[in-house]
Design a protein around this motif. Structure first.
Motif, PDB file in Angstrom:
ATOM      1  N   LYS A 117       4.149  15.286   6.464  1.00  0.00           N
ATOM      2  CA  LYS A 117       4.864  16.485   6.915  1.00  0.00           C
ATOM      3  C   LYS A 117       4.229  16.966   8.207  1.00  0.00           C
ATOM      4  O   LYS A 117       3.016  17.159   8.275  1.00  0.00           O
ATOM      5  N   THR A 118       5.030  17.133   9.235  1.00  0.00           N
ATOM      6  CA  THR A 118       4.537  17.700  10.497  1.00  0.00           C
ATOM      7  C   THR A 118       5.454  18.844  10.889  1.00  0.00           C
ATOM      8  O   THR A 118       6.517  19.023  10.303  1.00  0.00           O
ATOM      9  N   LYS A 119       5.025  19.593  11.917  1.00  0.00           N
ATOM     10  CA  LYS A 119       5.829  20.723  12.382  1.00  0.00           C
ATOM     11  C   LYS A 119       7.242  20.299  12.763  1.00  0.00           C
ATOM     12  O   LYS A 119       8.187  21.050  12.615  1.00  0.00           O
ATOM     13  N   LYS A 120       7.354  19.076  13.286  1.00  0.00           N
ATOM     14  CA  LYS A 120       8.643  18.623  13.795  1.00  0.00           C
ATOM     15  C   LYS A 120       9.478  17.914  12.745  1.00  0.00           C
ATOM     16  O   LYS A 120      10.557  17.414  13.030  1.00  0.00           O
ATOM     17  N   GLY A 121       8.947  17.821  11.521  1.00  0.00           N
ATOM     18  CA  GLY A 121       9.674  17.129  10.461  1.00  0.00           C
ATOM     19  C   GLY A 121       8.814  16.030   9.869  1.00  0.00           C
ATOM     20  O   GLY A 121       7.652  15.888  10.229  1.00  0.00           O
ATOM     21  N   ILE A 122       9.408  15.255   8.961  1.00  0.00           N
ATOM     22  CA  ILE A 122       8.638  14.191   8.311  1.00  0.00           C
ATOM     23  C   ILE A 122       8.415  13.026   9.269  1.00  0.00           C
ATOM     24  O   ILE A 122       9.351  12.548   9.899  1.00  0.00           O
ATOM     25  N   LEU A 123       7.158  12.611   9.364  1.00  0.00           N
ATOM     26  CA  LEU A 123       6.835  11.433  10.154  1.00  0.00           C
ATOM     27  C   LEU A 123       6.765  10.241   9.196  1.00  0.00           C
ATOM     28  O   LEU A 123       5.939  10.212   8.296  1.00  0.00           O
ATOM     29  N   HIS A 124       7.666   9.285   9.386  1.00  0.00           N
ATOM     30  CA  HIS A 124       7.762   8.161   8.450  1.00  0.00           C
ATOM     31  C   HIS A 124       6.750   7.088   8.821  1.00  0.00           C
ATOM     32  O   HIS A 124       7.047   6.166   9.569  1.00  0.00           O
ATOM     33  N   ALA A 125       5.546   7.220   8.274  1.00  0.00           N
ATOM     34  CA  ALA A 125       4.443   6.362   8.700  1.00  0.00           C
ATOM     35  C   ALA A 125       4.536   4.966   8.095  1.00  0.00           C
ATOM     36  O   ALA A 125       4.167   3.981   8.722  1.00  0.00           O
ATOM     37  N   VAL A 126       5.022   4.889   6.859  1.00  0.00           N
ATOM     38  CA  VAL A 126       5.154   3.594   6.185  1.00  0.00           C
ATOM     39  C   VAL A 126       6.532   3.561   5.553  1.00  0.00           C
ATOM     40  O   VAL A 126       6.923   4.488   4.857  1.00  0.00           O
ATOM     41  N   ASN A 127       7.268   2.502   5.828  1.00  0.00           N
ATOM     42  CA  ASN A 127       8.667   2.509   5.478  1.00  0.00           C
ATOM     43  C   ASN A 127       9.089   1.267   4.718  1.00  0.00           C
ATOM     44  O   ASN A 127       9.134   0.180   5.275  1.00  0.00           O
ATOM     45  N   ASP A 128       9.380   1.438   3.425  1.00  0.00           N
ATOM     46  CA  ASP A 128       9.984   0.378   2.624  1.00  0.00           C
ATOM     47  C   ASP A 128       9.193  -0.927   2.688  1.00  0.00           C
ATOM     48  O   ASP A 128       9.711  -1.976   3.051  1.00  0.00           O
ATOM     49  N   ILE A 129       7.936  -0.818   2.308  1.00  0.00           N
ATOM     50  CA  ILE A 129       7.045  -1.977   2.411  1.00  0.00           C
ATOM     51  C   ILE A 129       6.859  -2.659   1.065  1.00  0.00           C
ATOM     52  O   ILE A 129       6.663  -1.995   0.053  1.00  0.00           O
ATOM     53  N   SER A 130       6.961  -3.985   1.034  1.00  0.00           N
ATOM     54  CA  SER A 130       6.723  -4.751  -0.189  1.00  0.00           C
ATOM     55  C   SER A 130       5.811  -5.931   0.108  1.00  0.00           C
ATOM     56  O   SER A 130       5.974  -6.592   1.127  1.00  0.00           O
ATOM     57  N   PHE A 131       4.849  -6.158  -0.783  1.00  0.00           N
ATOM     58  CA  PHE A 131       4.033  -7.371  -0.679  1.00  0.00           C
ATOM     59  C   PHE A 131       3.300  -7.607  -2.001  1.00  0.00           C
ATOM     60  O   PHE A 131       3.200  -6.692  -2.819  1.00  0.00           O
ATOM     61  N   THR A 132       2.852  -8.826  -2.209  1.00  0.00           N
ATOM     62  CA  THR A 132       2.070  -9.119  -3.410  1.00  0.00           C
ATOM     63  C   THR A 132       0.768  -9.795  -3.013  1.00  0.00           C
ATOM     64  O   THR A 132       0.670 -10.410  -1.962  1.00  0.00           O
ATOM     65  N   LEU A 133      -0.208  -9.641  -3.888  1.00  0.00           N
ATOM     66  CA  LEU A 133      -1.520 -10.226  -3.629  1.00  0.00           C
ATOM     67  C   LEU A 133      -2.050 -10.829  -4.923  1.00  0.00           C
ATOM     68  O   LEU A 133      -2.094 -10.165  -5.954  1.00  0.00           O
ATOM     69  N   GLU A 134      -2.437 -12.101  -4.865  1.00  0.00           N
ATOM     70  CA  GLU A 134      -2.998 -12.786  -6.032  1.00  0.00           C
ATOM     71  C   GLU A 134      -4.494 -12.484  -6.134  1.00  0.00           C
ATOM     72  O   GLU A 134      -5.145 -12.253  -5.115  1.00  0.00           O
ATOM     73  N   GLN A 135      -5.018 -12.551  -7.356  1.00  0.00           N
ATOM     74  CA  GLN A 135      -6.460 -12.408  -7.541  1.00  0.00           C
ATOM     75  C   GLN A 135      -7.190 -13.489  -6.734  1.00  0.00           C
ATOM     76  O   GLN A 135      -6.810 -14.654  -6.766  1.00  0.00           O
ATOM     77  N   GLY A 136      -8.190 -13.060  -5.967  1.00  0.00           N
ATOM     78  CA  GLY A 136      -9.005 -14.010  -5.213  1.00  0.00           C
ATOM     79  C   GLY A 136      -8.449 -14.400  -3.858  1.00  0.00           C
ATOM     80  O   GLY A 136      -9.056 -15.184  -3.138  1.00  0.00           O
ATOM     81  N   ARG A 137      -7.288 -13.861  -3.496  1.00  0.00           N
ATOM     82  CA  ARG A 137      -6.720 -14.205  -2.184  1.00  0.00           C
ATOM     83  C   ARG A 137      -6.958 -13.096  -1.172  1.00  0.00           C
ATOM     84  O   ARG A 137      -7.282 -11.968  -1.523  1.00  0.00           O
ATOM     85  N   SER A 138      -6.769 -13.434   0.090  1.00  0.00           N
ATOM     86  CA  SER A 138      -6.988 -12.435   1.136  1.00  0.00           C
ATOM     87  C   SER A 138      -5.726 -12.250   1.966  1.00  0.00           C
ATOM     88  O   SER A 138      -5.068 -13.216   2.345  1.00  0.00           O
ATOM     89  N   LEU A 139      -5.408 -10.982   2.204  1.00  0.00           N
ATOM     90  CA  LEU A 139      -4.189 -10.633   2.925  1.00  0.00           C
ATOM     91  C   LEU A 139      -4.580  -9.777   4.120  1.00  0.00           C
ATOM     92  O   LEU A 139      -5.338  -8.823   3.984  1.00  0.00           O
ATOM     93  N   GLY A 140      -4.059 -10.107   5.285  1.00  0.00           N
ATOM     94  CA  GLY A 140      -4.395  -9.347   6.486  1.00  0.00           C
ATOM     95  C   GLY A 140      -3.219  -8.529   6.979  1.00  0.00           C
ATOM     96  O   GLY A 140      -2.078  -8.990   6.949  1.00  0.00           O
ATOM     97  N   PHE A 141      -3.493  -7.300   7.408  1.00  0.00           N
ATOM     98  CA  PHE A 141      -2.479  -6.482   8.071  1.00  0.00           C
ATOM     99  C   PHE A 141      -2.859  -6.346   9.540  1.00  0.00           C
ATOM    100  O   PHE A 141      -3.949  -5.871   9.850  1.00  0.00           O
ATOM    101  N   VAL A 142      -1.972  -6.768  10.416  1.00  0.00           N
ATOM    102  CA  VAL A 142      -2.200  -6.552  11.846  1.00  0.00           C
ATOM    103  C   VAL A 142      -1.045  -5.766  12.425  1.00  0.00           C
ATOM    104  O   VAL A 142       0.064  -5.798  11.905  1.00  0.00           O
ATOM    105  N   GLY A 143      -1.299  -5.090  13.505  1.00  0.00           N
ATOM    106  CA  GLY A 143      -0.226  -4.341  14.138  1.00  0.00           C
ATOM    107  C   GLY A 143      -0.820  -3.288  15.019  1.00  0.00           C
ATOM    108  O   GLY A 143      -2.010  -2.985  14.923  1.00  0.00           O
ATOM    109  N   GLU A 144       0.008  -2.709  15.861  1.00  0.00           N
ATOM    110  CA  GLU A 144      -0.546  -1.827  16.872  1.00  0.00           C
ATOM    111  C   GLU A 144      -1.029  -0.526  16.258  1.00  0.00           C
ATOM    112  O   GLU A 144      -0.703  -0.172  15.138  1.00  0.00           O
TER     113      GLU A 144
END
Ligand code: ATP
Ligand code: ATP
Ligand code: MG
Ligand code: MG
Lengths: 325, 272
Positions: A14-41
């Motif tokens: 929630k911000t003064k100008k309205g809702i800032l949609h920081a994360v939008n409709d995200i889906s992913f799965t992670l197996e035990q013992g595996r590694s997942l990387g998130f990159v992005g600006e």
């Protein structure tokens, strides 16, 4: 075994100008013992995902939709008490800029002991101290530095201590948010090797957040590329980095500077990051995409399968067009 | 470099600059231990150049920046700005000097005041130095936010640091440093938190600013590839000592010192 499954998660602030949609409709799965990387600006929502998984979002945050299944429970139904028991044990996080978060007036060993005691008040102190020594061994800080204060450590040592603290309760999943950003390349390399070793030795799952693709490529088997609060491409490391398909992923890879980069490396026009408060509904990368068409501005992209494990959030004709140049 | 018969003095000249920290005795150990953060550093920066300082953690890079900003004084040695010694600047002269020299700090989590909004953060230097009026200041702030790609500037104006991502904070810190149009900027790891697309835009931006205002930069980094892209010359610092200086391409392609070679070896490789 699937350890973590995130389904259609959306988080706003929630911000003064309205809702800032920081994360939008995200889906992913992670197996035990595996590694997942998130990159992005910067600002694309990486830390927000981590904080949601830890139940540590700030007051003004709202989770507007989704489910997070971890080891059989939906974390979004947790009460405060459940979160307290879960943090550190189920998932623990190395926070962005955590190096500065060590308490300057408490000795390093005492800070780590405290982290263990919170979860296991019944274990005798001598036993806990043994564990602390083990942890220090694991992250390769010599035992005679156990009694130091944080300021006596170099940046790299502080970061190792933070990782030791995150490991203290033997979590199933570690989230590391930019753990090496402030370190020099030599120390960075040591820490990355450390994380890989620990993951292998303890079969811990790892979510690794970084804006640096080389770092993520080193540690992670699976990759999610984010742009403007959305995942735009996901797949195995080789798929995403060897044959990137989303125009943003290509841009990201093309702007990576290495020692053999051409001085005249092509730099994109300044991209205005998407306005996350007033969303238009079209593709968020459209403004900066050299292939954009009318379609891109007016329609929401969809997931296109590129292989059983590789997907891009775009339009099929754009993905094909981009592949030919 | 611009040819000029009048041979202006270099913008920055350091000779024999040394900085020793004396750490306090702890409860258990009596007496002091000394940390030699910078040992006998001599360095000359020409106006308009981007000079890179690379080296491992704890090698003394930030210390050099802090000395140049006169946040601390050297234990020994002489520092000159435009040919004049700055070691003993006081009062009004010091204030003038500080408006011409700015630093972008390494860690925006520590360098931004959490109680000031983004607008106030960038306004502060303008107010302190009595530049412009309310309207022109506001315009300048929005323009500067645009310059560092926090756009539209209006959207960030009223936010507080905790409402920004790490990289966005760093851009605020950069905006604050350039808002006074200084002559010389010390940029301490300014892009370590930014992704490749934004980092490279920022480098381009620094190059533009340099060209437009003939501004001089000391660019501190761990990232040799960034230094290669951006810097005219670099110095490699190790344990407080400069072990190698030269034109960037020469140092990276034909490194002479073993430490420089080690640093080049450890650069993250990204080859698929
Ligand atoms: N408490 C808050 N209130 C309002 N907006 C916020 C808040 N925290 C973060 N944001 C905004 O949400 C978006 C996502 O922020 P987040 O910290 O998740 O980004 P990030 O991907 O981790 O970036 P970085 O790489 O720079 O750390 C940004 O646009 C940021 O400005
Ligand atoms: N206030 C201080 N008191 C005591 N020692 C200090 C102080 N400030 C810095 N040092 C020491 O001086 C040395 C140089 O520190 P400096 O911060 O300049 O390194 P740096 O090259 O910037 O490292 P990094 O890349 O990790 O930022 C280090 O050994 C550091 O521990
Ligand atoms: Mg972040
Ligand atoms: Mg430093």
């Amino acid at each position: 075994m699937t350890l973590l499954q995130v389904e259609n998660l959306s988080v706003g602030y929630k911000t003064k100008k309205g809702i800032l949609h920081a994360v939008n409709d995200i889906s992913f799965t992670l197996e035990q013992g595996r590694s997942l990387g998130f990159v992005g600006e910067s600002g694309c929502g990486k830390t927000t995902i981590g904080m949601t998984l830890m139940g540590l979002l700030p007051e003004n945050a709202v989770i507007t939709q989704g489910a997070i299944h971890f080891n059989g429970s939906n974390l979004l139904h947790f009460k405060d008490e459940q979160w307290r028991n879960f943090r550190g044990k189920g998932i623990s996080m190395v926070f962005q800029a955590a190096m500065n978060a060590l308490n300057p007036v408490i000795r390093v060993d005492e800070q780590i002991m405290e982290a263990i005691e919170v979860h296991s008040p019944d274990i005798p102190k001598t036993e806990i101290y043994k564990q602390v020594k083990n942890l220090f061994n694991m992250v390769q800080i010599s035992e005679d530095r156990l009694r130091d204060y944080p300021h006596q450590y170099s940046g790299g040592m502080k970061q190792r201590a933070i990782i030791a603290m995150a490991l203290a309760c033997n979590p199933k999943l570690i989230i590391a948010d930019e753990p090496t950003t402030a370190l020099d390349v030599i120390v960075q390399d040591q820490i990355l090797q450390e994380i890989k070793k620990i993951k292998k030795a303890l079969n811990t799952s790892v979510i690794f957040i970084s804006h640096d693709i080389a770092v993520v490529a080193d540690v992670c088997e699976d990759i999610c590329v984010m742009y403007g609060g959305q995942i735009v491409e996901k797949g195995k490391r080789e798929e995403v980095f060897k044959s990137p398909r989303h125009p943003y992923t290509k841009t990201l890879l093309a702007s990576y500077l290495s020692l053999d980069s051409d001085k005249n490396i092509k730099v994109l026009e300044i991209q205005k990051p998407p306005d996350l408060i007033t969303l238009t509904g079209g593709c968020r990368f459209a403004d900066s995409c050299k292939h954009k068409s009318k379609n891109c501005e007016n329609h929401t992209p969809g997931w296109v399968d590129l292989s059983p494990t590789h997907q891009a959030f775009c339009f099929e004709d754009i993905l094909n067009k981009d592949n030919n140049d | 470099m611009i040819e000029d018969n009048t041979q202006p003095a270099p913008i920055i000249e350091l000779s024999g600059v040394t900085k020793e920290y004396r750490t306090k005795a702890t409860f258990f150990s009596k007496g002091y231990t000394n940390v030699m953060a910078m040992d006998n550093i001599s360095l000359t920066l020409q106006r308009g150049e981007i000079f890179g300082l690379v080296g491992q953690s704890g090698s003394g890079k930030t210390t050099l920046g802090r000395l140049l900003l006169k946040l601390e004084s050297p234990t020994k040695g002489i520092m000159k700005f435009n040919g004049k010694p700055i070691n003993d600047l006081k009062g009004k002269d010091l204030k003038t000097y500080r408006s011409k020299v700015q630093m972008i700090f390494q860690d925006p989590y520590q360098s931004l005041n959490p109680h000031l909004s983004i607008a106030e953060t960038i306004l502060e230097p303008l107010i302190v130095n009595k530049i412009g009026d309310i309207h022109s200041r506001k315009e300048k702030v929005i323009e500067t936010l645009d310059t560092v790609s926090l756009a539209p500037g209006k959207e960030y104006y009223d936010r507080f640091p905790h409402q920004l991502s790490g990289g966005q904070r760093q851009r605020v810190a950069i905006a604050r440093a350039i808002v006074l149009d200084p002559e010389f900027i010390v940029a301490d790891e300014p892009t370590s938190m930014l992704d490749a697309t934004i980092a490279i835009q920022l480098f381009k931006l620094l190059q533009q600013i340099r060209k437009k205002y003939n501004m001089t930069f000391l660019f501190i980094t761990h990232n040799l590839a960034a230094a290669q892209f951006l810097c005219d010359r670099i110095a490699v610092i190790h344990d407080g000592v400069i072990v190698e200086t030269g034109p960037t391409d020469r140092v990276i392609q034909q490194p002479e010192h073993p430490y420089t070679k080690k640093l080049i070896q450890a650069q993250p490789k990204f080859n698929f």
